[in-house]
Design a protein around this motif. Structure first.
Motif, PDB file in Angstrom:
ATOM      1  N   UNK A 188       0.859  -1.188   0.000  1.00 55.56           N
ATOM      2  CA  UNK A 188       0.000   0.000   0.000  1.00 55.56           C
ATOM      3  C   UNK A 188       0.890   1.232   0.000  1.00 55.56           C
ATOM      4  N   UNK A 189       0.342   2.354  -0.461  1.00 56.11           N
ATOM      5  CA  UNK A 189       1.102   3.602  -0.394  1.00 56.11           C
ATOM      6  C   UNK A 189       0.290   4.679   0.328  1.00 56.11           C
ATOM      7  N   UNK A 190       1.046   5.597   0.919  1.00 52.15           N
ATOM      8  CA  UNK A 190       0.427   6.723   1.589  1.00 52.15           C
ATOM      9  C   UNK A 190       1.243   7.980   1.356  1.00 52.15           C
ATOM     10  N   UNK A 191       0.669   9.121   1.731  1.00 59.19           N
ATOM     11  CA  UNK A 191       1.417  10.379   1.689  1.00 59.19           C
ATOM     12  C   UNK A 191       1.331  11.043   3.051  1.00 59.19           C
ATOM     13  N   UNK A 192       2.424  11.686   3.439  1.00 56.59           N
ATOM     14  CA  UNK A 192       2.528  12.315   4.750  1.00 56.59           C
ATOM     15  C   UNK A 192       2.791  13.811   4.587  1.00 56.59           C
ATOM     16  N   UNK A 193       2.206  14.597   5.489  1.00 58.85           N
ATOM     17  CA  UNK A 193       2.420  16.058   5.500  1.00 58.85           C
ATOM     18  C   UNK A 193       1.948  16.741   4.215  1.00 58.85           C
ATOM     19  N   UNK A 194       0.985  16.147   3.538  1.00 57.32           N
ATOM     20  CA  UNK A 194       0.409  16.737   2.328  1.00 57.32           C
ATOM     21  C   UNK A 194      -0.926  17.414   2.670  1.00 57.32           C
ATOM     22  N   UNK A 195      -1.226  18.527   1.961  1.00 56.32           N
ATOM     23  CA  UNK A 195      -2.547  19.151   2.136  1.00 56.32           C
ATOM     24  C   UNK A 195      -3.555  18.481   1.195  1.00 56.32           C
ATOM     25  N   UNK A 196      -4.811  18.922   1.267  1.00 58.21           N
ATOM     26  CA  UNK A 196      -5.872  18.221   0.539  1.00 58.21           C
ATOM     27  C   UNK A 196      -5.651  18.252  -0.974  1.00 58.21           C
ATOM     28  N   UNK A 197      -5.280  19.405  -1.511  1.00 55.81           N
ATOM     29  CA  UNK A 197      -5.062  19.505  -2.966  1.00 55.81           C
ATOM     30  C   UNK A 197      -3.932  18.572  -3.409  1.00 55.81           C
ATOM     31  N   UNK A 198      -2.883  18.484  -2.600  1.00 53.93           N
ATOM     32  CA  UNK A 198      -1.743  17.609  -2.929  1.00 53.93           C
ATOM     33  C   UNK A 198      -2.132  16.142  -2.834  1.00 53.93           C
ATOM     34  N   UNK A 199      -2.927  15.805  -1.815  1.00 53.28           N
ATOM     35  CA  UNK A 199      -3.415  14.423  -1.666  1.00 53.28           C
ATOM     36  C   UNK A 199      -4.237  14.026  -2.893  1.00 53.28           C
ATOM     37  N   UNK A 200      -5.145  14.907  -3.296  1.00 58.41           N
ATOM     38  CA  UNK A 200      -6.009  14.622  -4.446  1.00 58.41           C
ATOM     39  C   UNK A 200      -5.188  14.457  -5.729  1.00 58.41           C
ATOM     40  N   UNK A 201      -4.175  15.282  -5.887  1.00 63.06           N
ATOM     41  CA  UNK A 201      -3.307  15.209  -7.067  1.00 63.06           C
ATOM     42  C   UNK A 201      -2.601  13.858  -7.143  1.00 63.06           C
ATOM     43  N   UNK A 202      -2.000  13.443  -6.026  1.00 59.01           N
ATOM     44  CA  UNK A 202      -1.298  12.148  -5.991  1.00 59.01           C
ATOM     45  C   UNK A 202      -2.286  11.002  -6.205  1.00 59.01           C
ATOM     46  N   UNK A 226       3.548  22.865   6.651  1.00 63.85           N
ATOM     47  CA  UNK A 226       2.878  24.063   6.155  1.00 63.85           C
ATOM     48  C   UNK A 226       1.413  23.923   6.516  1.00 63.85           C
ATOM     49  N   UNK A 227       0.648  24.991   6.519  1.00 66.18           N
ATOM     50  CA  UNK A 227      -0.776  24.883   6.877  1.00 66.18           C
ATOM     51  C   UNK A 227      -1.479  23.887   5.947  1.00 66.18           C
ATOM     52  N   UNK A 228      -2.458  23.177   6.492  1.00 66.10           N
ATOM     53  CA  UNK A 228      -3.152  22.148   5.705  1.00 66.10           C
ATOM     54  C   UNK A 228      -4.228  22.721   4.793  1.00 66.10           C
TER      55      UNK A 228
END
Length: 316
Positions: free
Chosen positions: A140-154, A312-314
């Motif tokens: 499985x993969x995850x992302x850490x310290x990403x904001x919502x726009x960055x999460x959606x992009x990935x 950075x702010x989320x």
């Protein structure tokens, strides 16, 4: 893939060196000290371990790898991270390169959950994950310290290759609910993504162990971050203690139970046997809606900003 336990155990403060135990936490922890902690966790069914290549610059993974050798690998769930700042510019697949180094230190061929540690060069690394998912080297993969726009992009990039994000790992505690306010917790619920909450105890500031008269260890990064704020946290930790008294639970257990009640999977750093005991006990605790709201109101009143220097702010 195995079902995840309700709590992960964290190893940020294991080992020494840069971004590790001595510098950040004021700890000096080696395998001899940590072995009984690993053994107790295993006995209590806490088998999800979270580490990273950058913790102690490999020391944390190496210590955990020592313990894994004498355990059944199929009974453990291993979570580690690709830190973009460590990536080689010359590698064909820099993610695979760092993953291989992590696997060597951990003594395993498979990582159950592999993270992009932070959004440096956002989404540049996503396509490198695809062959690793296809081969089963990472489950499985995850992302850490990403904001919502960055999460959606990935996530959208992964979906084009037939995969998706399984987990998010962000700073989340009674004192720091940026991911909740930014809609990330809601996004996780809607998309069947597990939200891993780190710094739930704010490096001990919400453990009940420290107050204005009993500050965190001088000379450590966490003392610089939290000691000034301890007087402002008194009302909150007093209320946590009162709620705990009605449930035969410690202040730390209440902080962990709050994070579980919010639908997150807390990562609890373990450096003492008591930390494992607290984590195991918190799983059985139930906080009422009113108790949860009361704690959040007191946390808001405290007005303490615990955003890490790396964050950075989320809000996107």
């Amino acid at each position: 893939m195995k079902t995840l336990p309700k709590i992960a155990l964290g190893t940020w403060s294991w080992g020494t060196g840069f971004a590790g135990g001595d510098q950040v936490f004021g700890n000096y922890l080696d395998a001899g000290i940590l072995r009984p902690i690993f053994d107790l966790a295993t006995k209590k069914g806490l088998v999800l371990w979270d580490t990273a290549a950058v913790y102690g610059m490999g020391a944390s993974e190496t210590i955990l790898g020592e313990f894994i050798k004498s355990s059944r690998r199929d009974e453990l769930i291993l979570s580690t991270k690709f830190t973009p700042q460590l990536a080689s510019k010359n590698a064909d697949n820099p993610v695979a390169d760092l993953l291989e180094q992590s696997c060597k230190r951990l003594g395993t061929e498979i990582i159950d959950l592999y993270w992009i540690h932070n959004p440096t060069q956002i989404n540049e690394w996503t396509h490198y994950l695809v062959p690793l998912l296809q081969s089963g080297t990472i489950k499985r993969v995850g992302v850490s310290n990403h904001n919502l726009a960055e999460i959606q992009l990935v996530n959208n990039t992964l979906k084009q290759a037939g995969f998706e994000i399984s987990a998010i790992q962000n700073h989340y505690s009674l004192l720091y609910r940026s991911s909740e306010h930014a809609g990330i917790l809601d996004y996780c619920k809607q998309n069947n993504i597990t939200f891993f909450a780190y710094l739930v105890l704010e490096q001990g500031a919400l453990s009940g162990k420290y107050d204005a008269n009993h500050p965190l260890p001088e000379g450590s990064g966490r003392a610089a971050t939290y000691n000034e704020a301890l007087p402002q946290l008194q009302k909150l930790t007093d209320r946590m203690r009162e709620i705990g008294a009605t449930k035969n639970a410690s202040v730390a257990q209440i902080a962990i139970a709050w994070a579980i009640a919010k639908g997150t999977l807390p990562i609890i750093g373990v450096t003492k046997l008591k930390h494992v005991e607290d984590a195991a006990a918190a799983i059985a605790l139930k906080l009422s809606f009113d108790e949860t709201r009361a704690l959040e109101a007191l946390a808001d009143q405290a007005g303490v900003n615990t955003k890490g220097a790396w964050e950075k702010p989320m809000h996107s």
